[in-house]
Design a protein around this motif. Structure first.
Motif, PDB file in Angstrom:
ATOM      1  N   TYR A  28       0.837  -1.202   0.000  1.00 31.26           N
ATOM      2  CA  TYR A  28       0.000   0.000   0.000  1.00 31.26           C
ATOM      3  C   TYR A  28       0.869   1.247   0.000  1.00 31.26           C
ATOM      4  CZ  TYR A  28       0.782   1.242   4.899  1.00 31.26           C
ATOM      5  OH  TYR A  28       1.354   1.638   6.072  1.00 31.26           O
ATOM      6  N   GLU A  72      -4.416   3.576   9.809  1.00 33.41           N
ATOM      7  CA  GLU A  72      -4.518   2.352  10.598  1.00 33.41           C
ATOM      8  C   GLU A  72      -5.883   1.679  10.448  1.00 33.41           C
ATOM      9  OE1 GLU A  72      -3.105   2.812  14.586  1.00 33.41           O
ATOM     10  OE2 GLU A  72      -4.212   1.063  15.298  1.00 33.41           O
ATOM     11  N   LEU A  75      -6.188   0.147   6.907  1.00 30.55           N
ATOM     12  CA  LEU A  75      -5.406  -1.090   6.755  1.00 30.55           C
ATOM     13  C   LEU A  75      -6.049  -2.236   7.516  1.00 30.55           C
ATOM     14  CD1 LEU A  75      -1.762   0.266   7.135  1.00 30.55           C
ATOM     15  CD2 LEU A  75      -2.938  -0.401   5.037  1.00 30.55           C
ATOM     16  N   THR A  76      -6.577  -1.937   8.684  1.00 33.20           N
ATOM     17  CA  THR A  76      -7.218  -2.978   9.481  1.00 33.20           C
ATOM     18  C   THR A  76      -8.434  -3.526   8.752  1.00 33.20           C
ATOM     19  OG1 THR A  76      -6.420  -1.904  11.490  1.00 33.20           O
ATOM     20  CG2 THR A  76      -8.223  -3.477  11.742  1.00 33.20           C
ATOM     21  N   ALA A  79      -7.187  -5.733   6.005  1.00 35.23           N
ATOM     22  CA  ALA A  79      -6.623  -6.978   6.542  1.00 35.23           C
ATOM     23  C   ALA A  79      -7.710  -7.993   6.860  1.00 35.23           C
ATOM     24  CB  ALA A  79      -5.787  -6.687   7.789  1.00 35.23           C
ATOM     25  N   ILE A  86       0.402  -7.138   5.150  1.00 37.03           N
ATOM     26  CA  ILE A  86       0.262  -5.876   4.429  1.00 37.03           C
ATOM     27  C   ILE A  86       1.461  -4.995   4.759  1.00 37.03           C
ATOM     28  CG2 ILE A  86      -1.166  -3.824   4.132  1.00 37.03           C
ATOM     29  CD1 ILE A  86      -3.558  -5.408   4.989  1.00 37.03           C
TER      30      ILE A  86
ATOM     31  N   LEU B   3      -5.440 -10.247  13.445  1.00 31.64           N
ATOM     32  CA  LEU B   3      -4.096  -9.720  13.624  1.00 31.64           C
ATOM     33  C   LEU B   3      -4.001  -8.359  12.948  1.00 31.64           C
ATOM     34  CD1 LEU B   3      -2.258 -13.031  12.761  1.00 31.64           C
ATOM     35  CD2 LEU B   3      -2.255 -11.929  15.001  1.00 31.64           C
ATOM     36  N   PRO B   4      -3.306  -7.431  13.558  1.00 31.72           N
ATOM     37  CA  PRO B   4      -3.138  -6.126  12.910  1.00 31.72           C
ATOM     38  C   PRO B   4      -2.297  -6.248  11.635  1.00 31.72           C
ATOM     39  CG  PRO B   4      -2.017  -6.188  15.058  1.00 31.72           C
ATOM     40  CD  PRO B   4      -2.716  -7.500  14.899  1.00 31.72           C
ATOM     41  N   PRO B   5      -2.502  -5.321  10.682  1.00 32.04           N
ATOM     42  CA  PRO B   5      -1.669  -5.307   9.479  1.00 32.04           C
ATOM     43  C   PRO B   5      -0.189  -5.297   9.863  1.00 32.04           C
ATOM     44  CG  PRO B   5      -3.426  -3.702   9.304  1.00 32.04           C
ATOM     45  CD  PRO B   5      -3.486  -4.250  10.693  1.00 32.04           C
ATOM     46  N   PHE B   6       0.602  -6.100   9.168  1.00 28.48           N
ATOM     47  CA  PHE B   6       1.995  -6.306   9.565  1.00 28.48           C
ATOM     48  C   PHE B   6       2.786  -5.005   9.614  1.00 28.48           C
ATOM     49  CE2 PHE B   6       6.333  -8.030   9.144  1.00 28.48           C
ATOM     50  CZ  PHE B   6       6.291  -9.012  10.112  1.00 28.48           C
ATOM     51  N   GLN B   7       2.482  -4.083   8.704  1.00 23.38           N
ATOM     52  CA  GLN B   7       3.235  -2.822   8.689  1.00 23.38           C
ATOM     53  C   GLN B   7       3.117  -2.087  10.020  1.00 23.38           C
ATOM     54  OE1 GLN B   7       5.156  -1.549   5.920  1.00 23.38           O
ATOM     55  NE2 GLN B   7       5.938  -0.374   7.645  1.00 23.38           N
ATOM     56  N   LEU B   8       1.986  -2.213  10.698  1.00 19.05           N
ATOM     57  CA  LEU B   8       1.823  -1.529  11.980  1.00 19.05           C
ATOM     58  C   LEU B   8       2.797  -2.103  13.019  1.00 19.05           C
ATOM     59  CD1 LEU B   8      -2.069  -1.158  12.209  1.00 19.05           C
ATOM     60  CD2 LEU B   8      -0.388   0.418  11.232  1.00 19.05           C
ATOM     61  N   TYR B  42       7.483 -12.331   9.478  1.00 22.14           N
ATOM     62  CA  TYR B  42       6.542 -12.172   8.371  1.00 22.14           C
ATOM     63  C   TYR B  42       6.033 -13.529   7.890  1.00 22.14           C
ATOM     64  CZ  TYR B  42       4.599 -10.780   3.858  1.00 22.14           C
ATOM     65  OH  TYR B  42       3.756 -10.588   2.797  1.00 22.14           O
TER      66      TYR B  42
END
Lengths: 205, 197
Positions: A28, A72, A75-76, A79, A86, B3-8, B42
């Motif tokens: 993204y 945030e 993206l959540t 996801a 991501i 699960l939160p997006p990995f980038q976070l 990852y």
């Protein structure tokens, strides 16, 4: 030496660099445009674009920003459908950015990037695909017309909801759908953005 | 539970992972170790059950990657390991280090690198990562009591190493068997060999 533990907590052993990753499942980027800040997402580095969502712009406070996603929350939301792998991937969006900028400058009327409606429900997909086919650049349609084209003539309100959930803002032109009276109703990017897009498209002819 | 997006996770924790890797990795391998930890994280992420403590999950992976790097290094006879550590400047050169910001503290980190491995792991997990003793114990697969002792021994060693004049510390070696498991947590006299005159 009473500050020993404080030094361990706060200092750096060496220069540190952020990690890098191979092509992620979903990449993204955030893109600032003349009508607002967009979060763009695609599969891999060159797969179809699955999201173009307006983000809240703390800096400008433009439009009715209250309902906007933050990076945030957007993206959540993505996801939940795609899984959590991501990653930010600015370089994968150069072409999409160029096409969006060129469209917003009036120099382009459509987009070549492949799109995928995986973030839409089955009904939203029908509505958004019909929109893409039936309402070309510079045209407008009413919610009722779109409802009739999807063989559910009484579903104007459901059409409005489906358009409001458009995961591919601008790329799929839900801004071209207005009230039966011609009034601009809601828009994910705020009414000012909808106004600007319609004005842009009516200038060219 | 999603699960939160990995980038976070990357944004929130990459700094801590890099710091732990730098504290634990063999000299010159810190960046490889943190990169390795992120690659493993990852790969494993979608199968992870529970998003409760993602930070200690990441730090556990980083710790394991650092220990793997030490084992790999021990297996291959590598003349490079005989050289002094290039990444850590000597105590007096902080001002000359071009990358030195207010946050750099080469003397401290050289001393951390010189700690016995278990002390170094415990000190790094406890203070570099701010984990509590129970979590440190879980990462090190030992008891909180044992990690307390390792941390306290490690801090004592660091204090001695960083003392302005090491000759002042010379040796009452009489109390020195501090590394036995029964030794008191804050034994004042577990002098490393190099401190003895």
């Amino acid at each position: 030496m009473t500050d020993l533990t404080a030094r361990l907590r706060s200092t750096l052993p060496a220069a540190v660099v952020p990690p890098t990753f191979p092509t992620p499942e979903i990449g993204y980027a955030v893109h600032d445009t003349s009508v607002g800040r967009l979060l763009l997402a695609r599969r891999g580095d060159d797969g179809p674009v699955i999201a173009s969502l307006y983000l809240h712009e703390a800096a400008t406070g433009q439009g009715a920003a209250d309902g906007h996603d933050t990076e945030e929350t957007a993206l959540t939301r993505i996801a939940r459908t795609t899984g959590p792998r991501i990653l930010r991937r600015a370089a994968a969006f150069d072409k999409v950015r160029r096409e969006l900028d060129s469209y917003l400058a009036g120099a382009r009327h459509d987009f070549t990037v492949p799109l995928e409606l995986s973030l839409a429900t089955a009904y939203q997909r029908v509505v958004l695909q019909t929109l893409g086919r039936r309402v070309p650049y510079g045209a407008r349609a009413s919610y009722g017309e779109l409802a009739a084209w999807t063989d559910r003539p009484k579903a104007a309100r459901a059409v409005g909801t489906a358009l409001g959930a458009n995961p591919l803002c601008i790329l799929l032109p839900c801004h071209r759908v207005v009230g039966a009276s011609g009034a601009l109703t809601g828009y994910a990017g705020g009414l000012a953005a909808k106004q600007a897009l319609l004005a842009l498209e009516s200038r060219a002819s | 539970m999603t699960l939160p997006p990995f980038q976070l996770l990357v944004d929130a924790h990459w700094h801590d992972v890099a710091r732990l890797a730098a504290a634990l990795a063999p000299p010159g391998e810190a960046q490889d170790v943190s990169q390795q930890a992120w690659t493993q994280a990852y790969a494993a992420y979608p199968r992870l059950r529970g998003a409760d403590n993602l930070r200690s999950w990441l730090l556990t992976i980083t710790h394991r990657a650092a220990m793997d790097a030490h084992r790999a290094r021990a297996r291959r006879p590598d003349p490079v390991t005989e050289l002094p550590e290039p990444a850590l400047a000597p105590a007096t050169s902080a001002a000359a280090d071009v990358s030195a910001s207010a946050e750099s503290d080469p003397a401290l980190w050289a001393a951390v690198a010189a700690l016995p491995v278990r002390q170094r792991e415990a000190v790094a997990l406890r203070y570099v990562c701010d984990l509590d003793h129970a979590t440190v114990a879980a990462v090190l697969t030992t008891t909180p009591g044992a990690t307390r002792r390792l941390v306290s021994d490690g801090l004592a060693t660091l204090r001695r190493a960083l003392a302005p004049t090491s000759t002042d510390l010379a040796p009452s070696t009489a109390h020195s068997p501090a590394h036995s498991p029964d030794s008191p947590a804050d034994s004042p006299a577990d002098s490393p060999a190099e401190d003895r005159s």
